[in-house]
Design a protein around this motif. Structure first.
Motif, PDB file in Angstrom:
ATOM      1  N   ARG B 100      16.737  33.686  60.631  1.00 56.53           N
ATOM      2  CA  ARG B 100      16.142  34.934  60.158  1.00 56.53           C
ATOM      3  C   ARG B 100      14.809  34.729  59.460  1.00 56.53           C
ATOM      4  O   ARG B 100      14.132  35.703  59.121  1.00 56.53           O
ATOM      5  CB  ARG B 100      17.094  35.609  59.175  1.00 56.53           C
ATOM      6  CG  ARG B 100      18.333  36.169  59.831  1.00 56.53           C
ATOM      7  CD  ARG B 100      19.153  36.923  58.802  1.00 56.53           C
ATOM      8  NE  ARG B 100      20.288  37.576  59.402  1.00 56.53           N
ATOM      9  CZ  ARG B 100      20.247  38.752  60.019  1.00 56.53           C
ATOM     10  NH1 ARG B 100      19.112  39.425  60.122  1.00 56.53           N
ATOM     11  NH2 ARG B 100      21.339  39.275  60.548  1.00 56.53           N
ATOM     12  N   VAL B 102      11.302  34.553  59.051  1.00 55.76           N
ATOM     13  CA  VAL B 102      10.093  34.829  59.807  1.00 55.76           C
ATOM     14  C   VAL B 102       8.926  34.164  59.095  1.00 55.76           C
ATOM     15  O   VAL B 102       8.652  34.482  57.947  1.00 55.76           O
ATOM     16  CB  VAL B 102       9.861  36.350  59.896  1.00 55.76           C
ATOM     17  CG1 VAL B 102       8.643  36.638  60.764  1.00 55.76           C
ATOM     18  CG2 VAL B 102      11.103  37.043  60.403  1.00 55.76           C
ATOM     19  N   SER B 122       7.395  30.902  54.758  1.00 59.39           N
ATOM     20  CA  SER B 122       7.863  32.285  54.871  1.00 59.39           C
ATOM     21  C   SER B 122       7.959  32.885  53.473  1.00 59.39           C
ATOM     22  O   SER B 122       8.744  32.422  52.643  1.00 59.39           O
ATOM     23  CB  SER B 122       9.248  32.298  55.541  1.00 59.39           C
ATOM     24  OG  SER B 122       9.818  33.585  55.482  1.00 59.39           O
TER      25      SER B 122
END
Lengths: 346, 346, 346
Positions: B100, B102, B122
């Motif tokens: 998850r 990004v 991130s």
């Protein structure tokens, strides 16, 4: 500090409690207070005989009390079997928070497009709601709170400011999470290879039942494989730690600074005193009370009150006795020898 | 709760563990589970003889186990010397979080122009990265987390949501900080002038080694002059307090609610049980274990297991004994007198 | 880690402390350090005779010390009656934080239109200031901090990053709130109806006096009816819990992981050791010290030092003694019988 969120009268109060009332129903009530401090526009309550002395002198607008104390009350009375419960019910009327909840999403909040939001949801400033989250109706997400991916929050639950709900957590209805608490952080799981630690990814989640409350700065860790499960109506105070894969039964209450180690099961209607600790991998049956700062390292199979530790005393006295504690086995052995010798003499 | 982040087969699993495997390598594996609960697409493990009874009835796709238990396994097996370690290694494959992350900076995050960001960083929603911060490669800064001025975070470290790293903190590689933890708050330092307190500015920092993990709602305070230093591979559970100028040696593990007071030195490969406390200005040598809720007020120079406190018992029994604890020195003196008299008689 | 925020000389240092000084006043001072570690541009101090051995070999630019040790000092000296206090006063000069506080409101912060902001206020990134809040002059609100509706913060107070002040809290002047602390979460109040809990809305607030400090991840809960009240100059360490309607007198200090249960009153100049716990509804008079991890369940009416618990020992030794603790009442009774029999014989 205690202001009514809207105008209430004694008649409103009586109606809310569903009790009969004699007196001036139009008397405005602007708050609640103790018998001693109540002003003429505040309602007081008598829930403990220790305060009977304050009843006779109270200036409250009215007093919630058990019928047995009705005669001693110098002001209008609201008779009820459980006055403390009545006080709890009234207190909700004076909480200023709900009136402040503006439905909608504050422009500074970040809500993922894939999140599902129930009717009347209030998402406050700088809150974050991640991908796949499902919020029920009238959920409040306080300022700065974060809800991780795929978590679910039931109807009418409230996250105060700066709460963290991690990913994949399931929260029931009417749950209250106080500021600074963390639901679903990783459990403390590592495998040792003889020289160093290897993290065990914590793949389980956390499930909180309905009507759970979690206090400020408390944490409930996610399970290693299965879930950490907190039953319905469980009340958790501040600074409490609940480790991975713990289960706590319905209606239990855990006081401040208590802690439950991994995979321990606590029954229903249990109570942990402040600072009490439960070791891991044990089972506590229903109806157990652990007194403050006690440590429990074995399962308990019989309801009742349990304790460990020593009471406080002056440090001078304590030093003498604590030294003797280290000699206790020796003392006991010497006593046995003396008894044996003594029997030999008789 | 336990889903594979991508499609894996038994052959993949065997390859990841570098173990031989006989059976249908194409069997999909969608997660891990206990022997008892595993479905036919989940892998289980046997790390404790207590669960041998569950092995014979398991429906798992395969079981990680020591070769000595191979014969008892009714399903395909993955033989390995340390099955618990194997489980730890496999668990990483099923963690949904990394997929998850990004890379990039969420538009709502605030990152100072003078911050230096490594490749693949991130920075999630509403996070704050202050002036002069240096983030290594693939660092993840969770939603709502704050990194204070001039702090450094090593490669592949992860701050979960709502973490606080104060200014001038140095964090190693692959460090994991759970939600709500605080690294680098001021230590508790005040000078008394006879009538009131004067704050001592806490001018030191905090240094965390590589592979450190810090649990939810834990805190590590910054040093007064020098730094508070946590070694490599130190694992810190939730609700732990580490005061200023403490040092903790490599590979030590501190369980939930434990606390270490100022300027205390803990060696390598030490373990603190839940709720254990170390007084300030003491030294604990390598290889010491302190059991749950024990208090240590003096240095320990010999590896081993140490304890304090009393075991839990029924409150009725405890009350009687706790009263006697306050008489313990008197009891010991009376026993000595009796022994002396007795010897006089013989 | 310890750098001067601006250029200082020994003459500046002496002037700041208001002490006489002989030597090169132009010598730059870039920080503070221990006698042992001080470089030639750092000032050290001698506050404890245990470090006299380091004094004779110090390379510091100058040393703060009591006049009685002046002769042993090989470098320029700053003579002062209370060198530790002098060190506290100097330490403020080297704190890098104040220089970084940019007055004004960061564009990412959310400040309600109805909030009142004093001169020189600094509201940092992603902070939230809700309706009706009043901030005094030069208040600093760190990144990610939230101040709830109608709260008041006095002049020169500082909230570090990710602090939560709930609604209706009153905070004095020069107060310091470390990251992760929560002021004004709900107290733990529920009425039981025989089968389940009913929440008591916590309608009181929290009042913090002037010069209070609250550590990382600590919480002070709001009162049920009246307020939770913390006096002036009270210093609260990390991981401390203060429950609803507690009062703490001026100048008291509470060490890490300590906890005070509801409605307990602590006097002035009291000290709680790390992990100490006070039960609810008791009173502790002025000038009481509770040693680390002690539990106090009764009021204390006489100043002094109080303790509970047992000292740490090897686990093998402890196991034997802890078993005997459970037999302690029996041991005492057997001893009394033996004494009685013995007297009968004499």
């Amino acid at each position: 500090m205690t202001h009514a969120s809207h105008d209430l009268t004694l008649a409103d109060i009586a109606r809310h409690l569903n009790v009969a009332f004699e007196g001036d129903g139009k008397q405005p009530v602007r708050g609640l207070a103790t018998l001693k401090e109540a002003q003429s526009d505040q309602v007081a309550f008598l829930a403990n005989r220790a305060y009977l002395k304050d009843l006779v002198a109270t200036r409250a607008a009215a007093v919630l009390l058990h019928p047995e104390h009705a005669e001693s009350c110098p002001v209008p009375r609201l008779e009820i079997d459980n006055p403390y419960l009545g006080y709890a019910q009234l207190s909700q009327l004076f909480d200023p928070l709900p009136a402040r909840d503006v439905p909608g999403i504050h422009p500074s909040a970040v809500v993922a497009a894939s999140a599902s939001l129930g009717e009347g949801v209030s998402i406050q400033a700088n809150a974050v709601v991640e991908e796949g989250v499902v919020l029920g109706e009238h959920v409040v997400v306080g300022a700065g709170s974060v809800i991780g991916a795929d978590s679910v929050v039931g109807d009418h639950s409230r996250l105060h400011a700066n709460v963290t709900v991690c990913h994949g957590v399931v929260i029931g209805q009417r749950v209250i999470l106080q500021s600074g608490c963390v639901i679903g952080g990783d459990g403390f799981g590592f495998a040792h290879d003889g020289s160093r630690w290897h993290k065990i990814a914590q793949l389980g989640g956390v499930v909180l039942g309905d009507d759970v409350e979690v206090g400020s700065c408390s944490n409930i860790d996610r399970g290693a494989l299965g879930d950490t499960v907190i039953g319905n109506d469980v009340k958790i105070d501040s600074q409490v730690q609940i480790a991975h894969n713990v289960t706590v039964g319905d209606h239990s209450a855990l006081a401040g600074c208590s802690g439950i180690a991994g995979s321990t099961h606590v029954g229903q209607h249990c109570m942990l005193g402040g600072g009490a600790g439960l070791a891991g991998h044990i089972t506590i049956c229903d109806g157990v009370q652990i007194t403050g700062m006690s440590l429990v390292t074995n399962s308990i199979h019989k309801p009742g009150v349990y304790s460990s530790g020593t009471g406080a005393m002056s440090n001078a006295q304590w030093r003498k006795n604590a030294v003797r504690f280290k000699q206790l086995d020796d003392i006991a052995n010497r006593l046995s020898r003396l008894e044996k010798n003594h029997r030999g003499q008789m």
